[in-house]
Design a protein around this motif. Sequence first.
Motif, PDB file in Angstrom:
ATOM      1  N   UNK A 128       0.839  -1.207   0.000  1.00  0.00           N
ATOM      2  CA  UNK A 128       0.000   0.000   0.000  1.00  0.00           C
ATOM      3  C   UNK A 128       0.871   1.254   0.000  1.00  0.00           C
ATOM      4  N   UNK A 129       2.109   1.117   0.452  1.00  0.00           N
ATOM      5  CA  UNK A 129       3.021   2.268   0.478  1.00  0.00           C
ATOM      6  C   UNK A 129       3.278   2.829  -0.911  1.00  0.00           C
ATOM      7  N   UNK A 130       3.108   1.984  -1.949  1.00  0.00           N
ATOM      8  CA  UNK A 130       3.294   2.481  -3.324  1.00  0.00           C
ATOM      9  C   UNK A 130       1.993   2.407  -4.115  1.00  0.00           C
ATOM     10  N   UNK A 131       0.861   2.332  -3.395  1.00  0.00           N
ATOM     11  CA  UNK A 131      -0.434   2.489  -4.057  1.00  0.00           C
ATOM     12  C   UNK A 131      -1.170   1.210  -4.420  1.00  0.00           C
ATOM     13  N   UNK A 132      -0.656   0.044  -3.999  1.00  0.00           N
ATOM     14  CA  UNK A 132      -1.394  -1.192  -4.296  1.00  0.00           C
ATOM     15  C   UNK A 132      -2.620  -1.322  -3.388  1.00  0.00           C
ATOM     16  N   UNK A 133      -3.680  -1.921  -3.964  1.00  0.00           N
ATOM     17  CA  UNK A 133      -4.928  -2.151  -3.240  1.00  0.00           C
ATOM     18  C   UNK A 133      -5.358  -3.601  -3.459  1.00  0.00           C
ATOM     19  N   UNK A 134      -6.225  -4.130  -2.585  1.00  0.00           N
ATOM     20  CA  UNK A 134      -6.704  -5.501  -2.817  1.00  0.00           C
ATOM     21  C   UNK A 134      -7.530  -5.567  -4.103  1.00  0.00           C
ATOM     22  N   UNK A 135      -7.361  -6.648  -4.844  1.00  0.00           N
ATOM     23  CA  UNK A 135      -8.219  -6.874  -6.010  1.00  0.00           C
ATOM     24  C   UNK A 135      -9.638  -7.123  -5.504  1.00  0.00           C
ATOM     25  N   UNK A 136     -10.616  -6.385  -6.012  1.00  0.00           N
ATOM     26  CA  UNK A 136     -12.004  -6.611  -5.562  1.00  0.00           C
ATOM     27  C   UNK A 136     -12.414  -8.057  -5.818  1.00  0.00           C
ATOM     28  N   UNK A 155      -3.407   0.394 -10.647  1.00  0.00           N
ATOM     29  CA  UNK A 155      -3.749   0.790 -12.020  1.00  0.00           C
ATOM     30  C   UNK A 155      -2.560   1.428 -12.729  1.00  0.00           C
ATOM     31  N   UNK A 156      -2.505   1.244 -14.031  1.00  0.00           N
ATOM     32  CA  UNK A 156      -1.482   1.886 -14.856  1.00  0.00           C
ATOM     33  C   UNK A 156      -2.196   2.599 -16.005  1.00  0.00           C
ATOM     34  N   UNK A 157      -1.783   3.789 -16.275  1.00  0.00           N
ATOM     35  CA  UNK A 157      -2.354   4.537 -17.406  1.00  0.00           C
ATOM     36  C   UNK A 157      -3.860   4.694 -17.300  1.00  0.00           C
ATOM     37  N   UNK A 158      -4.385   4.747 -16.122  1.00  0.00           N
ATOM     38  CA  UNK A 158      -5.827   4.932 -15.932  1.00  0.00           C
ATOM     39  C   UNK A 158      -6.066   5.519 -14.542  1.00  0.00           C
ATOM     40  N   UNK A 159      -7.233   6.129 -14.320  1.00  0.00           N
ATOM     41  CA  UNK A 159      -7.486   6.769 -13.030  1.00  0.00           C
ATOM     42  C   UNK A 159      -7.431   5.782 -11.865  1.00  0.00           C
ATOM     43  N   UNK A 160      -7.098   6.315 -10.691  1.00  0.00           N
ATOM     44  CA  UNK A 160      -6.964   5.492  -9.486  1.00  0.00           C
ATOM     45  C   UNK A 160      -8.260   4.774  -9.111  1.00  0.00           C
TER      46      UNK A 160
END
Length: 175
Positions: A128-136, A155-160
């Motif tokens: 989470x320190x670099x923006x990872x979140x659990x996959x829904x 996410x890459x190349x798309x909104x958070x």
Amino acid sequence: MSSIPAATRPLTAIRPETPGDFASIEALHEKAFGPGRFAKGAYRVRERADPVPELAFVATDAGTLIGSVRFSRVTIGGESALFLGPLAIDPAFAGQGLGVALMVQSLAFAEGLSATCCVLVGDLAYYARVGFKPVPPGRVVFPAPVDPARLLWHPLNRPEDTAPPVGNLEGARVA
Ligand SMILES: CC(C)(COP(=O)(O)OP(=O)(O)OC[C@H]1O[C@@H](n2cnc3c(N)ncnc32)[C@H](O)[C@@H]1OP(=O)(O)O)[C@@H](O)C(=O)NCCC(=O)NCCS
């Protein structure tokens, strides 16, 4: 004692991985993960996936390899994605920000590739320190038994606030 944070000392550096690093990285993986690493689900994915050389970075201290991050190409429901790992830091250099620094560097370059997102299997409290979140739940089907709480995405190349693609995660080869 120096007041300069250890990870920013001039002797510590991050640079792209080269073929000459392979043996040192293998030794680092053995030290960080042990022989059980080959049985992990993540390794099953990597066996069937091409690496992404332009995202492979190493950390060095006075020229000695002390950290490594690699990525593999995967698809999720047929859409291009990246699989982060292995990430390893020599235990003697843990807690100096090197793991995060390697990921920040490689994820910045990953934004330039045509992939929808990056996924990994790991501890949310760290990634989470670099923006990872659990996959829904119900979106990504991992090809090996995995604790759903450890299946993370970025996410890459798309909104958070978007969601990852839906479907089977499979290793991918560059044509
Ligand atoms: C996990 C690992 C990459 C962290 O590297 P690092 O360079 O020590 O990490 P950083 O310095 O960037 O971050 C350190 C912080 O993350 C925390 N952290 C480290 N591993 C963590 C984990 N698994 N879960 C939660 N927090 C963790 C540390 O407690 C420290 O917290 P602080 O900043 O509040 O003191 C490294 O310890 C390692 O190689 N471990 C063995 C291999 C491994 O588990 N790889 C990851 C696969 S999921």
